[in-house]
Structures are given as structure tokens and as C-alpha cells.
Design an enzyme around this catalytic site. Structure first.
Site, PDB file in Angstrom:
ATOM      1  N   GLU A  18      15.525   2.546   5.645  1.00 55.51           N
ATOM      2  CA  GLU A  18      16.097   3.472   4.667  1.00 55.51           C
ATOM      3  C   GLU A  18      14.944   3.958   3.792  1.00 55.51           C
ATOM      4  O   GLU A  18      14.602   3.341   2.793  1.00 55.51           O
ATOM      5  CB  GLU A  18      17.155   2.751   3.837  1.00 55.51           C
ATOM      6  CG  GLU A  18      18.256   2.158   4.692  1.00 55.51           C
ATOM      7  CD  GLU A  18      19.002   1.026   4.002  1.00 55.51           C
ATOM      8  OE1 GLU A  18      20.143   0.780   4.399  1.00 55.51           O
ATOM      9  OE2 GLU A  18      18.449   0.391   3.085  1.00 55.51           O
ATOM     10  N   SER A  72       0.830  -1.213   0.000  1.00 56.13           N
ATOM     11  CA  SER A  72       0.000   0.000   0.000  1.00 56.13           C
ATOM     12  C   SER A  72       0.861   1.258   0.000  1.00 56.13           C
ATOM     13  O   SER A  72       0.501   2.262  -0.623  1.00 56.13           O
ATOM     14  CB  SER A  72      -0.935   0.008   1.211  1.00 56.13           C
ATOM     15  OG  SER A  72      -1.861  -1.050   1.109  1.00 56.13           O
TER      16      SER A  72
END
EC number: 3.5.4.13
Length: 195
Positions: free
Chosen positions: A133, A107
Site C-alpha cells: 500500500e 532510506s
């Protein structure tokens, strides 16, 4: 073998696999993964007036990042092209016979948010929060809210337990981390360290 929800629950109940706090197992435990939530701390990379960063220079690396803490109910705006280090809310402990893979949630991927550039693996023996990250590959800013489900962790069972798991005996530099951690690559042997 990748662990299913039943396998994950069994290992969590046995206590050799740890994901805590796991506040809502019905939502967080998926068919073959555990959803992890976004923490409150971020390391933002500053636009530096230096020609480059030398990975072997701890000062250059630490001078390049600035910590931001988002208060409860606040949001972190990740702008297009930005790269920041975030952290999971949960702390994990991976047993010696499993390896964990950090993946993004589809999503959020559909909003152009990625959760790892290269560090998508938690070795057997790893304990601590997971540094994310985070990048925005899209064209619009995206609001990230601490506590939202940001990533998922899948687990693969090793054929045999690791003989030398990640941890203190190896001098593993990210073991026990709390909050996002900037690169500690200067500790690698090729830069004069002992890793």
C-alpha cells in the site's frame, strides 16, 4: 523471538520459509530482515465521479482501480498524496510457526514513501506475493523502479504453531495472490460473505 539473519538463512535452507526469487542474499538478507523488491504491476486509484465507494460492492471497488504495468527499465512516478497498490517481486510462504511483518525501508521513508497503510502483517500459512500500500507523504514526486528494494520483511517466531493458519482451509481470500490485489472486503461476513 525475532529471527536474526542466521535464523532466516537456516529456515530458508530448510525450505519451510520461502522467499523467492532471492537473487542476491548477500544484499537482501539484513541482520534481522529480508529486503523485498518492487514488482512491475500497480493498481492505481482513479479520481472517481462517485459520491463514495461501498466496501460491500465488488463492482465499485474494481471500477475504482486501473492496472498499470511498468516495462523493464521503466519507472512509476508516485506523486505527493497519491496512494497506489504495488506488489513485491518475491513470492513468500510463511510457515505455521512464524508471522512476518512488512516494513518500509528507512532510506525510502526519508523520501516520504510508506509501503503499507494497515496491512503490515503476513499470517502464518500465507503464500503469495505481498500487496504493498504505497503512499507519498512528501511534497515532491518520487520515481519508483521495479526491481528496487522497496520493503523489508521481519519474522517473529510464535510460541506454538498456529492451529488454523491462513490458507485454503480457512477460505483465506488473498492466499496465493499474484500481483497487487484490490480489496476483497465484500467477502467478509459483515457484508454477507463467508470470511
Amino acid at each position: 523471538m525475532i529471527l536474526s539473519d542466521a535464523d532466516i538463512l537456516r529456515r530458508l535452507e530448510q525450505g519451510d520459509l520461502v522467499v523467492e526469487p532471492l537473487d542476491d542474499p548477500d544484499i537482501q538478507i539484513q541482520p534481522a530482515s529480508v529486503d523485498l523488491r518492487l514488482g512491475h504491476e500497480f493498481l492505481e486509484f482513479q479520481h472517481a465521479n462517485i459520491p463514495c465507494i461501498h466496501p460491500n460492492s465488488e463492482d465499485e471497488v474494481s471500477d475504482y482501480v486501473e492496472e498499470t504495468v511498468i516495462e523493464e527499465g521503466g519507472e512509476f512516478i508516485l506523486h505527493p498524496g497519491d496512494f497506489v497498490l504495488g506488489t513485491t517481486h518475491e513470492r513468500v510462504a510463511i510457515p505455521d510457526d512464524l508471522i512476518a511483518h512488512v516494513e518500509g525501508r528507512s532510506s525510502l521513508g526519508r523520501l516520504a514513501i510508506v509501503v503499507h497503510a494497515t496491512a503490515g502483517l503476513c499470517d502464518p500459512g500465507y503464500e503469495g506475493q505481498i500487496t504493498l500500500e504505497l503512499s507519498n507523504l512528501g511534497t515532491a514526486p518520487v520515481a519508483l523502479t521495479p526491481g528496487m528494494r522497496i520493503s523489508q520483511l521481519t519474522f517473529t517466531e510464535l510460541k506454538t504453531p498456529a492451529d488454523r493458519p491462513y490458507g485454503a482451509e480457512r477460505g483465506s481470500k488473498y492466499q496465493g495472490q499474484s500481483g497487487p490485489q484490490a480489496s476483497k472486503i465484500q467477502g467478509d461476513r459483515e457484508f454477507g460473505g463467508d470470511q
